[in-house]
Design a protein around this motif. Structure first.
Motif, PDB file in Angstrom:
ATOM      1  N   TRP B  36      38.385  36.978  46.294  1.00 11.31           N
ATOM      2  CA  TRP B  36      37.007  36.519  45.745  1.00 11.31           C
ATOM      3  C   TRP B  36      37.445  35.671  44.404  1.00 11.31           C
ATOM      4  O   TRP B  36      36.854  34.695  44.093  1.00 11.31           O
ATOM      5  CB  TRP B  36      36.338  37.942  45.238  1.00 11.31           C
ATOM      6  CG  TRP B  36      35.349  37.802  44.388  1.00 11.31           C
ATOM      7  CD1 TRP B  36      33.971  37.030  44.431  1.00 11.31           C
ATOM      8  CD2 TRP B  36      35.434  38.258  42.827  1.00 11.31           C
ATOM      9  NE1 TRP B  36      33.322  37.342  43.183  1.00 11.31           N
ATOM     10  CE2 TRP B  36      34.099  37.922  42.227  1.00 11.31           C
ATOM     11  CE3 TRP B  36      36.179  39.057  41.913  1.00 11.31           C
ATOM     12  CZ2 TRP B  36      33.797  38.356  40.936  1.00 11.31           C
ATOM     13  CZ3 TRP B  36      35.781  39.289  40.808  1.00 11.31           C
ATOM     14  CH2 TRP B  36      34.666  38.874  40.125  1.00 11.31           C
ATOM     15  N   ALA B  44      36.414  25.262  41.381  1.00 11.92           N
ATOM     16  CA  ALA B  44      36.451  24.348  40.162  1.00 11.92           C
ATOM     17  C   ALA B  44      37.148  23.022  40.570  1.00 11.92           C
ATOM     18  O   ALA B  44      37.030  22.049  39.942  1.00 11.92           O
ATOM     19  CB  ALA B  44      37.263  24.883  39.000  1.00 11.92           C
ATOM     20  N   ARG B  64      32.451  29.860  37.320  1.00 12.72           N
ATOM     21  CA  ARG B  64      33.067  31.088  36.962  1.00 12.72           C
ATOM     22  C   ARG B  64      34.472  31.062  36.915  1.00 12.72           C
ATOM     23  O   ARG B  64      35.332  32.089  37.314  1.00 12.72           O
ATOM     24  CB  ARG B  64      32.394  32.492  37.688  1.00 12.72           C
ATOM     25  CG  ARG B  64      31.017  32.691  37.624  1.00 12.72           C
ATOM     26  CD  ARG B  64      30.394  33.686  38.594  1.00 12.72           C
ATOM     27  NE  ARG B  64      30.986  34.873  38.410  1.00 12.72           N
ATOM     28  CZ  ARG B  64      30.777  35.815  39.330  1.00 12.72           C
ATOM     29  NH1 ARG B  64      30.071  35.634  40.248  1.00 12.72           N
ATOM     30  NH2 ARG B  64      31.265  36.857  39.198  1.00 12.72           N
ATOM     31  N   LEU B  65      35.126  29.945  36.582  1.00  7.70           N
ATOM     32  CA  LEU B  65      36.447  29.713  36.684  1.00  7.70           C
ATOM     33  C   LEU B  65      37.253  30.574  35.727  1.00  7.70           C
ATOM     34  O   LEU B  65      38.294  31.356  36.201  1.00  7.70           O
ATOM     35  CB  LEU B  65      36.899  28.354  36.209  1.00  7.70           C
ATOM     36  CG  LEU B  65      38.407  27.755  36.086  1.00  7.70           C
ATOM     37  CD1 LEU B  65      39.064  28.141  37.429  1.00  7.70           C
ATOM     38  CD2 LEU B  65      38.554  26.431  35.726  1.00  7.70           C
ATOM     39  N   ALA B  66      36.874  30.682  34.768  1.00  3.46           N
ATOM     40  CA  ALA B  66      37.542  31.630  33.391  1.00  3.46           C
ATOM     41  C   ALA B  66      37.576  33.116  33.894  1.00  3.46           C
ATOM     42  O   ALA B  66      38.755  33.911  33.944  1.00  3.46           O
ATOM     43  CB  ALA B  66      36.875  31.515  32.049  1.00  3.46           C
ATOM     44  N   GLU B  67      36.456  33.588  34.683  1.00  6.72           N
ATOM     45  CA  GLU B  67      36.612  35.013  35.126  1.00  6.72           C
ATOM     46  C   GLU B  67      37.427  35.220  36.280  1.00  6.72           C
ATOM     47  O   GLU B  67      38.120  35.962  36.497  1.00  6.72           O
ATOM     48  CB  GLU B  67      34.886  35.164  35.505  1.00  6.72           C
ATOM     49  CG  GLU B  67      34.815  36.682  35.959  1.00  6.72           C
ATOM     50  CD  GLU B  67      33.304  36.854  36.578  1.00  6.72           C
ATOM     51  OE1 GLU B  67      32.390  36.091  36.490  1.00  6.72           O
ATOM     52  OE2 GLU B  67      33.137  38.153  36.909  1.00  6.72           O
ATOM     53  N   LEU B  69      39.993  33.348  37.021  1.00  7.36           N
ATOM     54  CA  LEU B  69      41.526  33.423  36.463  1.00  7.36           C
ATOM     55  C   LEU B  69      41.626  34.810  35.998  1.00  7.36           C
ATOM     56  O   LEU B  69      42.982  35.274  36.093  1.00  7.36           O
ATOM     57  CB  LEU B  69      41.605  32.255  35.433  1.00  7.36           C
ATOM     58  CG  LEU B  69      41.481  30.809  36.062  1.00  7.36           C
ATOM     59  CD1 LEU B  69      41.300  29.803  34.801  1.00  7.36           C
ATOM     60  CD2 LEU B  69      42.962  30.515  36.797  1.00  7.36           C
ATOM     61  N   GLY B  70      40.746  35.315  35.197  1.00 11.24           N
ATOM     62  CA  GLY B  70      40.911  36.446  34.431  1.00 11.24           C
ATOM     63  C   GLY B  70      41.614  37.636  35.659  1.00 11.24           C
ATOM     64  O   GLY B  70      42.253  38.345  35.334  1.00 11.24           O
ATOM     65  N   TRP B  71      40.552  37.855  36.529  1.00  9.76           N
ATOM     66  CA  TRP B  71      40.766  38.789  37.435  1.00  9.76           C
ATOM     67  C   TRP B  71      42.074  38.412  38.283  1.00  9.76           C
ATOM     68  O   TRP B  71      42.759  39.204  38.756  1.00  9.76           O
ATOM     69  CB  TRP B  71      39.412  38.739  38.524  1.00  9.76           C
ATOM     70  CG  TRP B  71      38.305  39.606  37.926  1.00  9.76           C
ATOM     71  CD1 TRP B  71      37.481  38.937  37.462  1.00  9.76           C
ATOM     72  CD2 TRP B  71      38.342  41.001  37.887  1.00  9.76           C
ATOM     73  NE1 TRP B  71      36.494  40.007  36.999  1.00  9.76           N
ATOM     74  CE2 TRP B  71      37.087  41.381  37.117  1.00  9.76           C
ATOM     75  CE3 TRP B  71      38.925  41.999  38.177  1.00  9.76           C
ATOM     76  CZ2 TRP B  71      36.535  42.622  36.815  1.00  9.76           C
ATOM     77  CZ3 TRP B  71      38.393  43.339  38.040  1.00  9.76           C
ATOM     78  CH2 TRP B  71      37.461  43.556  37.250  1.00  9.76           C
ATOM     79  N   PHE B  73      44.752  36.870  37.744  1.00 12.98           N
ATOM     80  CA  PHE B  73      46.077  37.289  37.062  1.00 12.98           C
ATOM     81  C   PHE B  73      46.238  38.467  36.449  1.00 12.98           C
ATOM     82  O   PHE B  73      47.202  38.931  35.821  1.00 12.98           O
ATOM     83  CB  PHE B  73      46.372  35.979  35.859  1.00 12.98           C
ATOM     84  CG  PHE B  73      46.446  34.626  36.490  1.00 12.98           C
ATOM     85  CD1 PHE B  73      46.879  34.409  37.540  1.00 12.98           C
ATOM     86  CD2 PHE B  73      45.576  33.564  35.616  1.00 12.98           C
ATOM     87  CE1 PHE B  73      46.946  33.158  38.306  1.00 12.98           C
ATOM     88  CE2 PHE B  73      46.161  32.326  36.110  1.00 12.98           C
ATOM     89  CZ  PHE B  73      46.324  32.126  37.385  1.00 12.98           C
ATOM     90  N   ALA B  74      45.106  39.387  36.626  1.00 11.25           N
ATOM     91  CA  ALA B  74      45.162  40.701  36.311  1.00 11.25           C
ATOM     92  C   ALA B  74      45.626  41.664  37.526  1.00 11.25           C
ATOM     93  O   ALA B  74      46.646  42.452  37.748  1.00 11.25           O
ATOM     94  CB  ALA B  74      44.078  41.328  35.755  1.00 11.25           C
ATOM     95  N   MET B  76      46.914  40.829  40.421  1.00 10.86           N
ATOM     96  CA  MET B  76      47.949  39.976  41.200  1.00 10.86           C
ATOM     97  C   MET B  76      49.229  41.153  40.814  1.00 10.86           C
ATOM     98  O   MET B  76      50.000  41.236  41.881  1.00 10.86           O
ATOM     99  CB  MET B  76      48.426  38.827  40.403  1.00 10.86           C
ATOM    100  CG  MET B  76      48.809  38.636  39.111  1.00 10.86           C
ATOM    101  SD  MET B  76      49.444  37.079  38.681  1.00 10.86           S
ATOM    102  CE  MET B  76      50.286  37.446  36.962  1.00 10.86           C
ATOM    103  N   TRP B  77      49.188  41.783  39.930  1.00 12.20           N
ATOM    104  CA  TRP B  77      50.479  42.859  39.801  1.00 12.20           C
ATOM    105  C   TRP B  77      50.116  43.980  40.530  1.00 12.20           C
ATOM    106  O   TRP B  77      51.053  44.428  41.342  1.00 12.20           O
ATOM    107  CB  TRP B  77      50.562  43.236  38.350  1.00 12.20           C
ATOM    108  CG  TRP B  77      50.818  42.294  37.280  1.00 12.20           C
ATOM    109  CD1 TRP B  77      49.660  41.474  36.303  1.00 12.20           C
ATOM    110  CD2 TRP B  77      51.884  41.701  37.210  1.00 12.20           C
ATOM    111  NE1 TRP B  77      50.594  40.647  35.540  1.00 12.20           N
ATOM    112  CE2 TRP B  77      52.002  40.647  35.827  1.00 12.20           C
ATOM    113  CE3 TRP B  77      53.091  41.683  37.560  1.00 12.20           C
ATOM    114  CZ2 TRP B  77      52.760  39.845  35.502  1.00 12.20           C
ATOM    115  CZ3 TRP B  77      54.270  41.040  37.032  1.00 12.20           C
ATOM    116  CH2 TRP B  77      54.053  40.283  36.017  1.00 12.20           C
ATOM    117  N   TYR B 156      51.504  29.186  39.558  1.00 14.84           N
ATOM    118  CA  TYR B 156      51.160  30.098  38.302  1.00 14.84           C
ATOM    119  C   TYR B 156      51.946  29.422  37.349  1.00 14.84           C
ATOM    120  O   TYR B 156      51.464  29.171  36.254  1.00 14.84           O
ATOM    121  CB  TYR B 156      51.145  31.635  38.706  1.00 14.84           C
ATOM    122  CG  TYR B 156      51.057  32.397  37.490  1.00 14.84           C
ATOM    123  CD1 TYR B 156      50.056  32.320  36.611  1.00 14.84           C
ATOM    124  CD2 TYR B 156      51.887  33.232  37.030  1.00 14.84           C
ATOM    125  CE1 TYR B 156      49.631  33.051  35.439  1.00 14.84           C
ATOM    126  CE2 TYR B 156      51.790  34.231  36.094  1.00 14.84           C
ATOM    127  CZ  TYR B 156      50.623  33.945  35.304  1.00 14.84           C
ATOM    128  OH  TYR B 156      50.351  34.805  34.269  1.00 14.84           O
TER     129      TYR B 156
END
Lengths: 250, 241
Positions: B36, B44, B64-67, B69-71, B73-74, B76-77, B156
């Protein structure tokens, strides 16, 4: 496969436990997601995601070398117009004769003309320019290495000789502004550029000077540098305020 | 306690262990969020398959690119860690033998697909917990998982791991590969859900509670078949059928 005999009651109890655990899991997962998604924001992004960004930044500080140069590429044909993606901070007219770059470093404050800047040692590189949107373009660029600029102009160091941790840049109208970690600014391919693809910068690409830092997304490569300053505090950053990662390191 | 009093005893097999079940279910939200948020990012710069504006708007994927990216890269761990735990479990427990395709699996997989498409009536004998088609599908999903992480790292941090990015054919190639992997994951999920739905409750129960009834009509019950039992024994001995 292990086979064994169990009573129907035991089996149903076991199944019941698992199904309940499943519902608890679904509730917990959905609850966590919704709490983060609709919870408090920090610079337009959920707080938990900002924390993840700080964590990622710490990981990068441990594992990454901010001065690592980007891989070199083959130069695009001379005169290829670089892609223009944003005009924030570029709306005013520019007059090359009266243009000044303001530099602030501790007690030091001075202005530089275009000629003064272009007399600094010239360096040239070809690199992949990467936008946070996902597109890339190979660009040739020329200008002065930011670290040469610092050394020659004697800026960027505190009174005790240690470097300021942050560098800030802004357009003359202050409508676009970025802040970066000094370590990334010390990379050999971080340049105050006045040339792209073999030609003088066009106004929409940042005439007279722009930052090129291939180890960061394009959002950090500010066009039309009006002021350069050094700081102990992290200066505000245009896209960071709008939800993007501050570090944005590649 | 009630076991003695109960007149009826049921023979069950332990089909999926706790480790497999927990990592499987944890992977559901993690992979969903990765796909998602990946689409929020892809919006984008939709250079491979154009995402029409009406579709992006209908699915709330636009601007909603910033959102994204935020999700991305969080989570992913968590996604990666969960996948590592699953892989380690398979490796250490030896259960990877139940997942990887055997020599005969290719033929079996074709027969299973033919059967499921109602082209033929007979299912091939099944050595182990899952059939030949499943072996390919689940091993494939694990390979996709590994490559999703590798291509992901390459785009990344393309400056820091430039050796990796170059090995994958460069930044643009790696981004396309990452995108293709996402599409294959979607295909896998679609086929997986379809098959789980078809197979019914007894099969799904295996992933929820871990067990399967031997007397029932469910898949692993067919192990009572003599040929299947022989094949299963051979797997236990480590023979590649």
């Amino acid at each position: 496969m292990k086979k064994h005999l169990v009573s129907r009651e035991d089996l149903q109890r076991r199944l019941f436990r698992s199904v309940v655990a499943g519902f608890v899991f679904i509730t917990f997962a959905l609850g966590t997601f919704l709490t983060i998604r609709y919870g408090p924001l920090d610079r337009k992004l959920p707080v938990a995601l900002r924390k993840a960004q700080s964590f990622n930044e710490k990981v990068a500080a441990e594992l990454a070398n901010p001065e690592r140069p980007a891989p070199c590429k083959e130069a695009p044909p001379k005169g290829t117009p670089p892609r223009v993606n944003g005009l924030i901070g570029l709306r005013d007219d520019v007059d090359g004769d009266t243009y000044r770059v303001i530099v602030d470093s501790g007690a030091k404050h001075f202005e530089m003309t275009i000629d003064e800047m272009m007399k600094l040692p010239r360096t040239e590189a070809v690199n992949d320019f990467k936008c946070v949107e996902g597109w890339t373009a190979v660009i040739q660029y020329a200008g002065v290495k930011f670290k040469d600029f610092m050394k020659i102009k004697g800026v960027g160091l505190r009174e005790d000789g240690t470097p300021y941790p942050y560098v800030g840049l802004e357009t003359p109208d202050k409508k676009y502004y970025v802040s970066l970690d000094s370590k990334s600014m010390m990379s050999d391919d971080t340049v105050i550029a006045w040339e792209m693809n073999g030609a003088e910068l066009e106004v929409e690409n940042g005439y007279p000077f722009r930052l090129i830092i291939p180890s960061k997304y394009g959002i950090k490569n500010l066009k039309r540098i009006g002021r350069i300053f050094f700081s102990d505090e992290r200066p505000p950053d245009y896209w960071n305020k709008r939800g993007y990662d501050w570090f944005s390191g590649l | 306690m009630s076991a003695e009093r109960s007149p009826e005893k049921i023979e069950i097999v332990e089909k999926y262990s706790r480790w497999v079940r927990y990592t499987h279910w944890l992977n559901v939200p993690f992979l969903f969020i990765m796909i998602w948020s990946g689409l929020l990012i892809y919006w984008a710069n939709d250079e491979y398959v154009r995402m029409p504006q009406w579709l992006a708007q209908a699915l709330f994927l636009d601007h909603r690119l910033a959102e994204g990216l935020g999700w991305h890269f969080a989570i992913m761990w968590f996604y990666t860690f969960n996948g590592v735990v699953y892989s380690f479990y398979l490796f250490i427990s030896g259960e990877w033998r139940e997942i990887v395709p055997l020599k005969r699996s290719f033929r079996d997989a074709i027969d299973v697909v033919k059967h499921d498409l109602k082209l033929t009536g007979e299912l091939p004998p099944q050595p182990g917990k899952i059939n030949g088609a499943q072996r390919f599908a689940y091993t494939g999903a694990l390979v996709l998982g590994v490559f999703s992480v590798i291509t992901g790292i390459a785009i990344y941090k393309p400056v820091q791991v430039q050796w990796l990015t170059e090995a994958l054919g460069g930044y643009r190639a790696a981004r396309l590969e990452h995108f293709i992997i996402m599409n294959l994951f979607c295909l896998f999920i679609l086929a997986h859900l379809l098959q789980v739905f078809r197979a019914g409750w007894a099969n799904l129960r295996g992933m929820i509670a871990g067990f399967d009834e031997v007397s029932g009509s469910s898949t692993s019950a067919r192990e009572s078949n003599a040929e299947n039992a022989r094949a299963a024994e051979a797997i236990k001995r480590g023979e590649n059928l």
